[in-house]
Write a protein that holds these residues in place. Structure first.
Motif, PDB file in Angstrom:
ATOM      1  N   PRO A 123       9.068 -66.673  -2.693  1.00  8.36           N
ATOM      2  CA  PRO A 123      10.231 -65.788  -1.817  1.00  8.36           C
ATOM      3  C   PRO A 123      11.125 -66.946  -1.499  1.00  8.36           C
ATOM      4  O   PRO A 123      12.471 -66.529  -1.225  1.00  8.36           O
ATOM      5  CB  PRO A 123       9.515 -65.512  -0.587  1.00  8.36           C
ATOM      6  N   GLY A 124      11.015 -68.203  -1.593  1.00  6.24           N
ATOM      7  CA  GLY A 124      11.813 -69.137  -1.192  1.00  6.24           C
ATOM      8  C   GLY A 124      12.998 -69.249  -2.304  1.00  6.24           C
ATOM      9  O   GLY A 124      14.238 -69.454  -1.941  1.00  6.24           O
ATOM     10  N   ALA A 125      12.869 -68.653  -3.422  1.00  5.81           N
ATOM     11  CA  ALA A 125      14.016 -68.751  -4.445  1.00  5.81           C
ATOM     12  C   ALA A 125      15.190 -67.612  -4.048  1.00  5.81           C
ATOM     13  O   ALA A 125      16.424 -67.894  -4.454  1.00  5.81           O
ATOM     14  CB  ALA A 125      13.761 -68.157  -5.849  1.00  5.81           C
ATOM     15  N   VAL A 126      14.762 -66.608  -3.242  1.00  7.52           N
ATOM     16  CA  VAL A 126      15.935 -65.618  -2.613  1.00  7.52           C
ATOM     17  C   VAL A 126      16.144 -65.880  -1.417  1.00  7.52           C
ATOM     18  O   VAL A 126      16.989 -64.939  -0.871  1.00  7.52           O
ATOM     19  CB  VAL A 126      15.560 -64.278  -3.187  1.00  7.52           C
ATOM     20  N   LEU A 127      16.006 -66.995  -0.619  1.00  5.76           N
ATOM     21  CA  LEU A 127      16.113 -67.058   0.616  1.00  5.76           C
ATOM     22  C   LEU A 127      17.631 -67.370   0.933  1.00  5.76           C
ATOM     23  O   LEU A 127      18.087 -66.543   1.766  1.00  5.76           O
ATOM     24  CB  LEU A 127      15.355 -68.527   1.226  1.00  5.76           C
ATOM     25  N   GLU A 128      18.272 -68.017   0.232  1.00  2.02           N
ATOM     26  CA  GLU A 128      19.835 -68.366   0.398  1.00  2.02           C
ATOM     27  C   GLU A 128      20.389 -67.062   0.097  1.00  2.02           C
ATOM     28  O   GLU A 128      21.502 -66.760   0.596  1.00  2.02           O
ATOM     29  CB  GLU A 128      20.243 -69.745  -0.130  1.00  2.02           C
ATOM     30  N   VAL A 129      20.082 -66.457  -1.211  1.00  2.22           N
ATOM     31  CA  VAL A 129      21.156 -65.508  -1.597  1.00  2.22           C
ATOM     32  C   VAL A 129      20.968 -64.000  -0.676  1.00  2.22           C
ATOM     33  O   VAL A 129      21.951 -63.734  -0.045  1.00  2.22           O
ATOM     34  CB  VAL A 129      20.353 -64.943  -2.784  1.00  2.22           C
ATOM     35  N   VAL A 130      19.605 -63.711  -0.155  1.00  3.42           N
ATOM     36  CA  VAL A 130      19.632 -62.761   0.679  1.00  3.42           C
ATOM     37  C   VAL A 130      20.349 -63.142   2.238  1.00  3.42           C
ATOM     38  O   VAL A 130      20.771 -62.195   2.909  1.00  3.42           O
ATOM     39  CB  VAL A 130      18.285 -62.363   1.003  1.00  3.42           C
ATOM     40  N   SER A 131      20.114 -64.551   2.699  1.00  6.25           N
ATOM     41  CA  SER A 131      20.797 -64.788   3.923  1.00  6.25           C
ATOM     42  C   SER A 131      22.106 -64.513   3.816  1.00  6.25           C
ATOM     43  O   SER A 131      22.899 -64.120   4.815  1.00  6.25           O
ATOM     44  CB  SER A 131      20.491 -66.012   4.431  1.00  6.25           C
ATOM     45  N   ALA A 132      22.715 -65.078   2.596  1.00  6.31           N
ATOM     46  CA  ALA A 132      24.224 -64.977   2.590  1.00  6.31           C
ATOM     47  C   ALA A 132      24.712 -63.534   2.315  1.00  6.31           C
ATOM     48  O   ALA A 132      25.799 -62.971   2.905  1.00  6.31           O
ATOM     49  CB  ALA A 132      24.814 -65.572   1.274  1.00  6.31           C
ATOM     50  N   TRP A 133      23.762 -62.661   1.742  1.00  8.91           N
ATOM     51  CA  TRP A 133      24.222 -61.154   1.718  1.00  8.91           C
ATOM     52  C   TRP A 133      24.358 -60.527   2.856  1.00  8.91           C
ATOM     53  O   TRP A 133      25.169 -59.703   3.570  1.00  8.91           O
ATOM     54  CB  TRP A 133      23.219 -60.627   0.702  1.00  8.91           C
ATOM     55  N   LEU A 134      23.247 -60.994   3.852  1.00  9.94           N
ATOM     56  CA  LEU A 134      23.180 -60.376   5.270  1.00  9.94           C
ATOM     57  C   LEU A 134      24.227 -60.839   6.192  1.00  9.94           C
ATOM     58  O   LEU A 134      24.477 -60.034   6.803  1.00  9.94           O
ATOM     59  CB  LEU A 134      21.830 -60.585   5.602  1.00  9.94           C
ATOM     60  N   ASP A 184      27.301 -61.329   5.457  1.00  7.17           N
ATOM     61  CA  ASP A 184      28.640 -60.893   5.040  1.00  7.17           C
ATOM     62  C   ASP A 184      29.006 -59.707   5.847  1.00  7.17           C
ATOM     63  O   ASP A 184      28.109 -58.755   5.966  1.00  7.17           O
ATOM     64  CB  ASP A 184      28.609 -60.651   3.537  1.00  7.17           C
ATOM     65  N   PRO A 185      30.194 -59.717   6.692  1.00  5.18           N
ATOM     66  CA  PRO A 185      30.646 -58.527   7.425  1.00  5.18           C
ATOM     67  C   PRO A 185      30.744 -57.295   6.627  1.00  5.18           C
ATOM     68  O   PRO A 185      30.663 -56.206   6.988  1.00  5.18           O
ATOM     69  CB  PRO A 185      31.904 -59.084   7.941  1.00  5.18           C
ATOM     70  N   ALA A 186      31.254 -57.332   5.340  1.00  5.70           N
ATOM     71  CA  ALA A 186      31.302 -56.086   4.347  1.00  5.70           C
ATOM     72  C   ALA A 186      30.164 -55.410   4.138  1.00  5.70           C
ATOM     73  O   ALA A 186      30.074 -54.375   3.811  1.00  5.70           O
ATOM     74  CB  ALA A 186      32.019 -56.501   3.356  1.00  5.70           C
ATOM     75  N   ASN A 187      29.145 -56.246   3.936  1.00  3.37           N
ATOM     76  CA  ASN A 187      27.763 -55.594   3.875  1.00  3.37           C
ATOM     77  C   ASN A 187      26.881 -54.918   5.007  1.00  3.37           C
ATOM     78  O   ASN A 187      25.863 -54.161   4.949  1.00  3.37           O
ATOM     79  CB  ASN A 187      26.753 -56.619   3.107  1.00  3.37           C
ATOM     80  N   GLN A 188      27.409 -55.522   6.376  1.00  2.52           N
ATOM     81  CA  GLN A 188      26.646 -54.820   7.738  1.00  2.52           C
ATOM     82  C   GLN A 188      27.143 -53.763   7.841  1.00  2.52           C
ATOM     83  O   GLN A 188      26.024 -53.010   8.673  1.00  2.52           O
ATOM     84  CB  GLN A 188      27.247 -55.848   8.784  1.00  2.52           C
ATOM     85  N   GLY A 189      27.836 -53.156   7.214  1.00  4.76           N
ATOM     86  CA  GLY A 189      28.220 -51.397   7.640  1.00  4.76           C
ATOM     87  C   GLY A 189      27.363 -50.615   6.580  1.00  4.76           C
ATOM     88  O   GLY A 189      27.640 -49.339   6.675  1.00  4.76           O
ATOM     89  N   LEU A 190      26.855 -51.212   5.540  1.00  2.06           N
ATOM     90  CA  LEU A 190      26.107 -50.402   4.612  1.00  2.06           C
ATOM     91  C   LEU A 190      24.964 -49.564   5.055  1.00  2.06           C
ATOM     92  O   LEU A 190      24.161 -50.219   5.814  1.00  2.06           O
ATOM     93  CB  LEU A 190      25.923 -51.252   3.449  1.00  2.06           C
TER      94      LEU A 190
END
Length: 297
Positions: free
Chosen positions: A141-152, A154-160
């Motif tokens: 799971p550590g491989a996607v830690l930074e990727v998912v954190s960056a996605w969450l 992002d203000p543009a994704n918080q309204g999805l």
């Protein structure tokens, strides 16, 4: 992630003389047989390649061919409108991820997806969800830690609408298994995706995890101290055994010498150390005692 491939829609319908033409809405007169029928636009090259890749993946089990077809489709999307090809891009990623997983090349999934989206914030929610599920299932799971954190973040994704599901998935599959309790608490407290009841449940779970970490840490410290004490006592015992062996070797070597040589060596040693004259009357008692000592030995 298989896609069902149905028959492609036909571009033009054959005219049936037995069926009268139905009138179009908004027009006062029925459609005349001499008027041309508007044909549906042909599918783009990316859509055709997507169907071909899904067919190779599901029907023929040609995983390498499916992946290569997805890459060809991505190249054909370079000149297409970004707004009209979002769904096609997401579907291509789904087929490509499945093909890489089937070839046991799951380590390449994240880099393969990011080469087309460049930044993690632009990943489709469905693609990101598949990446989290895949890497957590493979115990990485550590491989996607930074990727998912960056996605969450992002203000543009918080309204999805998919934001809440991805936040919960990130919490349960990535943060808690990795022991990132501070990041998990920050996500739960600072995100509006969690209700008050869910927030309390997650905080209780993190408190239990912190207590377990403290117990494990204290247990490891005690074990380390015991190991250090055990190593010190082992070194001391080894030193004592070595000294005893040296003493035994010295005594055995001394007693293995002939008696006369031993007596002569002891006498010479006494003469050198005490420095007395053997011929003087004062040295007779000492020589007498020395002779008795060697006689006993």
């Amino acid at each position: 992630m298989s896609e069902e491939t149905g028959p492609r829609p036909r571009l033009a319908m054959k005219s049936d003389s037995s069926t009268p033409a139905a009138p179009l809405r908004g027009l006062g007169a029925p459609l005349r047989s001499s008027e041309p029928v508007c044909a549906a636009p042909p599918p783009s090259a990316a859509v055709v390649l997507l169907e071909e890749a899904a067919d190779l993946l599901v029907v023929h089990l040609d995983f390498r061919g499916a992946l290569q077809t997805c890459e060809r489709a991505w190249r054909s999307l370079a000149n297409d409108d970004a707004g009209t090809s979002l769904e096609v891009k997401c579907s291509l990623c789904v087929v490509g991820i499945q093909a890489l997983a089937e070839m046991n090349r799951w380590q390449e999934v994240l880099s393969w997806v990011l080469q087309y989206y460049q930044v993690p914030e632009k990943l489709p929610p469905k693609v990101l969800e598949l990446c989290v599920l895949l890497y957590s299932k493979m115990q990485e799971p550590g491989a996607v830690l930074e990727v998912v954190s960056a996605w969450l973040q992002d203000p543009a994704n918080q309204g999805l609408p998919e934001y809440r599901a991805l936040a919960e998935l990130h919490l349960q599959r990535v943060l808690l298994p990795l022991g990132c309790l501070s990041e998990a608490e920050e996500l739960v407290v600072g995100s509006a995706a969690f209700s008050e009841e869910e927030r309390l449940d997650v905080l209780q779970t993190m408190n239990k995890a912190r207590q377990q970490q403290k117990h494990q840490h204290s247990g490891s410290e005690e074990a380390q101290k015991l190991n250090q004490e055990g190593s010190s006592s082992h070194k001391f015992l080894s030193l004592m055994v070595l000294l005893r062996r040296l003493w035994d070797s010295t005594v055995s070597h001394f007693f293995s010498m002939p008696f006369r040589k031993s007596l002569l060596a002891a006498l010479i040693l006494c003469l050198l150390v005490v420095r007395f004259d053997p011929a003087s009357p004062s040295s007779l008692p000492f020589l007498y005692k020395l002779a008795q000592l060697f006689h006993r030995i």
